[in-house]
Design an enzyme around this catalytic site. Structure first.
Site, short mmCIF file in Angstrom:
data_model
loop_
_atom_site.label_atom_id
_atom_site.label_comp_id
_atom_site.label_asym_id
_atom_site.label_seq_id
_atom_site.Cartn_x
_atom_site.Cartn_y
_atom_site.Cartn_z
CB SER A 14 -4.42 -0.02 16.59
OG SER A 14 -4.04 -1.09 15.74
CG HIS A 39 -8.15 0.36 13.72
ND1 HIS A 39 -8.90 0.92 12.70
CD2 HIS A 39 -6.99 -0.06 13.15
CE1 HIS A 39 -8.22 0.85 11.57
NE2 HIS A 39 -7.07 0.26 11.81
CG ASP A 41 -4.70 -2.80 11.88
OD1 ASP A 41 -5.29 -2.11 11.04
OD2 ASP A 41 -4.04 -2.32 12.83
CG MET A 43 -2.40 -6.81 8.32
SD MET A 43 -0.76 -6.34 8.94
CE MET A 43 -1.21 -4.97 10.02
CG HIS A 72 -7.28 -1.09 8.08
ND1 HIS A 72 -6.07 -0.55 8.45
CD2 HIS A 72 -7.34 -0.98 6.73
CE1 HIS A 72 -5.42 -0.14 7.38
NE2 HIS A 72 -6.18 -0.40 6.33
CG MET A 74 -4.12 -3.23 5.63
SD MET A 74 -2.96 -2.82 6.96
CE MET A 74 -3.95 -3.28 8.39
CG MET A 147 -3.02 3.44 5.44
SD MET A 147 -3.50 2.82 7.08
CE MET A 147 -1.91 2.29 7.74
N GLY A 155 4.02 0.37 15.18
CA GLY A 155 5.21 0.97 15.76
C GLY A 155 6.04 1.84 14.83
CG ASP A 181 -4.01 2.94 11.41
OD1 ASP A 181 -3.23 2.99 12.37
OD2 ASP A 181 -4.43 1.87 10.92
#
Length: 266
Positions: A14, A39, A41, A43, A72, A74, A147, A155, A181
């Site tokens: 990620s 990967h 992310d 957002m 991904h 979000m 998820m 983290g 993930d």
């Protein structure tokens, strides 16, 4: 524990956990260390309480990498970003089932639009969403992402109570690619592997300074091979040899001091 499956083991670091000032270099480092995909992310600060990056960063990274980009999303309106991510070089577009309520398009229409954009289709659910809600859409997607933390920040601690969802999917859809993930590391991977996950996203476990990514990736892969695919030790991917290990080392203070001293004298 799941019945042994034959889905390929795929490990995706990620990038949210990488050195963000060196995404191209970090991406190359983990791909060279054996990662199967990256990967990414994305957002929007609305669907989740965090803001990361968008299509321009994906497009910039694409200039430096031919890796598979697992994006991904979000975001509160999944259909809004399909074309942008496709043009930027995304290969997989995973959206959240929970976000569709605020979208003009239905789940079926979003999946179709992603296909038209020539990307693979992924669908994801947050920890609070029952996995059974995915059942009507399994035939429309290439991958389901479960998820194992609340989406929005890296983290976090792995949530083992999500594993029954993974096991339910593997039991009912043995040919499905199932991704996990959140909080995945050498300490937690066995639980995910035993439940049937075959696509593993890991951030801190791979990118932590001083950690050899080849070792982490091999440990994750071997767990899925052992507990998910039922392979014996002789059939499993070997651990990297000592002379293949390259560890990212943070510069010592003395090195930095010498560097700045050189600059000041220049």
């Amino acid at each position: 524990v799941c019945v042994a499956h034959t889905r390929p083991v795929q490990i995706g670091p990620s990038l949210l956990a990488a050195d963000l000032a060196n995404l191209a270099g970090e991406s190359k480092r983990v791909i060279d260390a054996g990662a199967d995909y990256l990967h990414i992310d994305i957002m929007d600060g609305h669907f989740v309480p965090n803001l990361t990056w968008g299509a321009p960063v994906v497009a910039s990274l694409r200039k430096h990498s031919d890796a598979f980009f697992d994006c991904h999303l979000m975001v509160s309106k999944p259909s809004q970003w399909i074309d942008d991510i496709a043009k930027a070089g995304g290969n997989m577009y995973t959206f959240h089932l929970e976000a569709v309520a605020a979208d003009e398009l239905s789940v079926e229409e979003i999946c179709a639009a992603i296909r038209v954009a020539k990307m693979k289709v992924g669908i994801s659910i947050k920890p609070g969403t029952p996995v059974e809600e995915l059942a009507p859409y399994i035939a429309l997607v290439d991958l389901v992402l479960i998820m194992t933390v609340e989406p929005g920040f890296g983290g976090q601690s792995f949530m083992p109570q999500m594993m029954p969802k993974v096991l339910w999917l593997r039991t009912n859809y043995p040919g499905l690619d199932i991704q996990v993930d959140g909080g995945i590391s050498p300490a937690t991977i066995d639980e995910a592997a035993k439940a049937g996950a075959n696509s593993i996203v890991a951030g801190s476990a791979v990118f932590k300074p001083g950690q050899n990514p080849a070792v982490s990736i091999a440990v994750l892969r071997r767990s899925v091979e052992k507990y998910g695919q039922g392979k014996s030790e002789s059939q499993m991917t070997p651990m990297p040899a000592a002379d293949e290990l390259v560890i990212r080392r943070e510069p010592e203070f003395s090195e930095l001091a010498q560097h700045w001293q050189f600059l000041s004298l220049a």
